[in-house]
Design an enzyme around this catalytic site. Structure first.
Site, PDB file in Angstrom:
ATOM      1  N   GLN A  38      -6.239   9.403   2.438  1.00  0.00           N
ATOM      2  CA  GLN A  38      -4.826   9.964   2.980  1.00  0.00           C
ATOM      3  C   GLN A  38      -4.118  10.041   1.209  1.00  0.00           C
ATOM      4  OE1 GLN A  38      -3.966   5.697   4.407  1.00  0.00           O
ATOM      5  NE2 GLN A  38      -5.144   4.825   2.857  1.00  0.00           N
TER       6      GLN A  38
ATOM      7  N   HIS B  47       6.497  -8.316   6.015  1.00  0.00           N
ATOM      8  CA  HIS B  47       5.549  -9.162   5.849  1.00  0.00           C
ATOM      9  C   HIS B  47       5.499 -10.700   6.148  1.00  0.00           C
ATOM     10  CE1 HIS B  47       4.590  -5.700   3.037  1.00  0.00           C
ATOM     11  NE2 HIS B  47       3.484  -5.702   3.684  1.00  0.00           N
TER      12      HIS B  47
ATOM     13  N   ASP C 141      -9.834  -3.475   3.120  1.00  0.00           N
ATOM     14  CA  ASP C 141      -9.008  -2.441   3.314  1.00  0.00           C
ATOM     15  C   ASP C 141     -10.059  -1.188   2.944  1.00  0.00           C
ATOM     16  OD1 ASP C 141      -5.715  -1.487   3.158  1.00  0.00           O
ATOM     17  OD2 ASP C 141      -7.213   0.147   2.510  1.00  0.00           O
TER      18      ASP C 141
ATOM     19  N   GLY D 198     -12.217  -1.401   8.235  1.00  0.00           N
ATOM     20  CA  GLY D 198     -12.438  -2.823   9.080  1.00  0.00           C
ATOM     21  C   GLY D 198     -13.198  -2.928  10.580  1.00  0.00           C
TER      22      GLY D 198
ATOM     23  N   ASP E  99      -2.878  -5.367   9.520  1.00  0.00           N
ATOM     24  CA  ASP E  99      -1.480  -4.568   8.843  1.00  0.00           C
ATOM     25  C   ASP E  99      -2.229  -3.232   8.344  1.00  0.00           C
ATOM     26  OD1 ASP E  99      -0.135  -5.188   5.769  1.00  0.00           O
ATOM     27  OD2 ASP E  99       0.534  -4.323   7.289  1.00  0.00           O
TER      28      ASP E  99
HETATM   29  N1  SAM Z   1       2.992  -2.232   6.028  1.00  0.00           N
HETATM   30  C1  SAM Z   1       2.328  -0.788   6.225  1.00  0.00           C
HETATM   31  C2  SAM Z   1       2.977  -0.441   7.663  1.00  0.00           C
HETATM   32  O1  SAM Z   1       3.197  -1.370   8.499  1.00  0.00           O
HETATM   33  O2  SAM Z   1       3.375   0.493   7.731  1.00  0.00           O
HETATM   34  C3  SAM Z   1       0.792  -1.059   6.488  1.00  0.00           C
HETATM   35  C4  SAM Z   1       0.339  -1.642   5.485  1.00  0.00           C
HETATM   36  S1  SAM Z   1      -0.863  -1.250   4.448  1.00  0.00           S
HETATM   37  C5  SAM Z   1      -0.285  -0.066   3.380  1.00  0.00           C
HETATM   38  C6  SAM Z   1      -1.893  -0.246   5.779  1.00  0.00           C
HETATM   39  C7  SAM Z   1      -3.343  -0.029   5.087  1.00  0.00           C
HETATM   40  O3  SAM Z   1      -4.217  -0.088   6.223  1.00  0.00           O
HETATM   41  C8  SAM Z   1      -3.610   0.977   4.128  1.00  0.00           C
HETATM   42  O4  SAM Z   1      -3.774   0.330   2.987  1.00  0.00           O
HETATM   43  C9  SAM Z   1      -4.826   1.832   4.650  1.00  0.00           C
HETATM   44  O5  SAM Z   1      -5.700   2.153   3.862  1.00  0.00           O
HETATM   45  C10 SAM Z   1      -5.299   0.500   5.692  1.00  0.00           C
HETATM   46  N2  SAM Z   1      -6.221   1.102   6.613  1.00  0.00           N
HETATM   47  C11 SAM Z   1      -6.280   2.226   7.578  1.00  0.00           C
HETATM   48  N3  SAM Z   1      -7.405   2.246   8.285  1.00  0.00           N
HETATM   49  C12 SAM Z   1      -8.146   1.099   8.052  1.00  0.00           C
HETATM   50  C13 SAM Z   1      -9.198   0.886   8.381  1.00  0.00           C
HETATM   51  N4  SAM Z   1      -9.872   1.403   9.474  1.00  0.00           N
HETATM   52  N5  SAM Z   1     -10.219  -0.182   7.709  1.00  0.00           N
HETATM   53  C14 SAM Z   1      -9.281  -0.979   6.869  1.00  0.00           C
HETATM   54  N6  SAM Z   1      -8.217  -0.674   6.265  1.00  0.00           N
HETATM   55  C15 SAM Z   1      -7.481   0.437   7.042  1.00  0.00           C
END
Ligand code: SAM
Length: 292
Positions: A41, A72, A116, A149, A166
């Site tokens: 990304q 959060h 993550d 994940g 999240d």
């Molecule tokens: N608070 C934010 C929101 O609700 O808009 C989201 C929090 S965080 C920044 C989102 C995280 O999801 C990112 O760090 C991204 O790398 C992670 N992410 C996306 N797809 C994922 C996956 N398949 N497995 C693990 N992490 C993932």
């Protein structure tokens, strides 16, 4: 008498954040701290004039210094407080470390595992977003894994009391899409304890109603107790939706006093969430567009 301030918007550097395909938010930037791309990304870390330091992924604001606590605390504490004694917690996503920070506030927690997919998001957050993670990455009870994940959930032999999803929005990024399906929630249920609870952020029921309804139906396919709630997050430009899937404990059954007692007994200090907020969140209607 409302005092209407009219001033020309001097467009310096801005984030033009899509709230939906038809609506955008223009947010003024005072400084760009990082602008890069990982294998998953686009990653930007900026100072926004109104919201402070912020993490932006693929053009969507994820967290900002001045309102991330609303998101959060609303994501983490209803599920954590509903569980009578959450010891082992799994976070999927949560790259900036703020979800981990809120989970570790509960003195019942012995272990919090954060998975993550994007190491670059985690490393840049460690370096530039101290205001968000507040050192949670270095808490001895925390463990950060860099993995998809979906794969982690399929392979782990661990069992968790609470699982917090999240992730980037269900309509925003390819990498998170499959983690909003009933197949995935079934795998989540398999690694929860028999009274375990899951919560996921679910984007916007107002702007992406069909996507939201699919996620809601997927949680309902798997869990006996499903509760929806939403909270306005200023820097998102909408009321962010959350969905709890629970095997035994019902967040709507908690009284204001029970929530406050559990927070106090666990030494949890919050700015937005408490017993009164919990009752409000569980009773506020879900935002949806009027039928035209
Ligand atoms: N608070 C934010 C929101 O609700 O808009 C989201 C929090 S965080 C920044 C989102 C995280 O999801 C990112 O760090 C991204 O790398 C992670 N992410 C996306 N797809 C994922 C996956 N398949 N497995 C693990 N992490 C993932």
């Amino acid at each position: 008498m409302r005092h209407i301030v009219t001033s020309p918007i001097v467009l310096g550097l801005v984030v033009i954040q899509p709230v939906s395909y038809e609506t955008h938010m223009i947010m003024k930037i005072s400084r760009v701290l990082q602008q890069t791309r990982s294998q998953y990304q686009n990653i930007e870390i900026v100072e926004l004039t109104e919201y402070g330091r912020a993490l932006v992924l693929d053009g969507l604001v994820q967290s900002t210094e001045v309102d991330e606590h609303i998101y959060h605390e609303s994501l983490v504490h209803p599920a954590m407080t509903t569980h009578p004694e959450p010891k082992k917690v799994l976070i999927i996503g949560g790259g900036e470390g703020a979800t981990l920070r809120e989970v570790l506030k509960h003195s019942t927690v012995r272990e919090a595992v954060m998975v993550d997919i994007d190491e670059k998001v985690v490393e840049l957050s460690k370096q530039y977003l101290q205001e968000l993670h507040k050192g949670s990455f270095y808490d001895p009870r925390g463990r950060v894994l860099i993995a998809d994940g979906k794969e982690y959930v399929e392979k782990t032999q661990e069992r968790y009391d609470v699982i917090i999803l999240d992730l980037t929005d269900p309509y925003a990024s390819e990498i998170a899409y499959e983690l909003y399906t009933s197949q995935f929630y079934k795998k989540i249920s398999n690694i929860l304890t028999e009274d375990g609870i899951m919560v996921t952020q679910a984007g916007s029921s107002f702007y992406y109603e069909n996507v939201y309804d699919k996620v809601l139906a997927s949680v309902r396919d798997v869990f006996p107790i499903v509760r929806e709630y939403n909270v306005w997050v200023p820097s998102f430009g909408y009321a962010c939706n959350f969905i709890i899937g629970s095997k035994r404990h019902d967040p709507e059954k908690l009284t204001r006093e029970e929530v406050d007692k559990r927070l106090k007994d666990r030494n949890v200090e919050t700015r937005f969430y408490n017993g009164r907020t919990h009752i409000a969140l569980m009773n506020l209607p879900i935002y949806r567009k009027a039928r035209r």
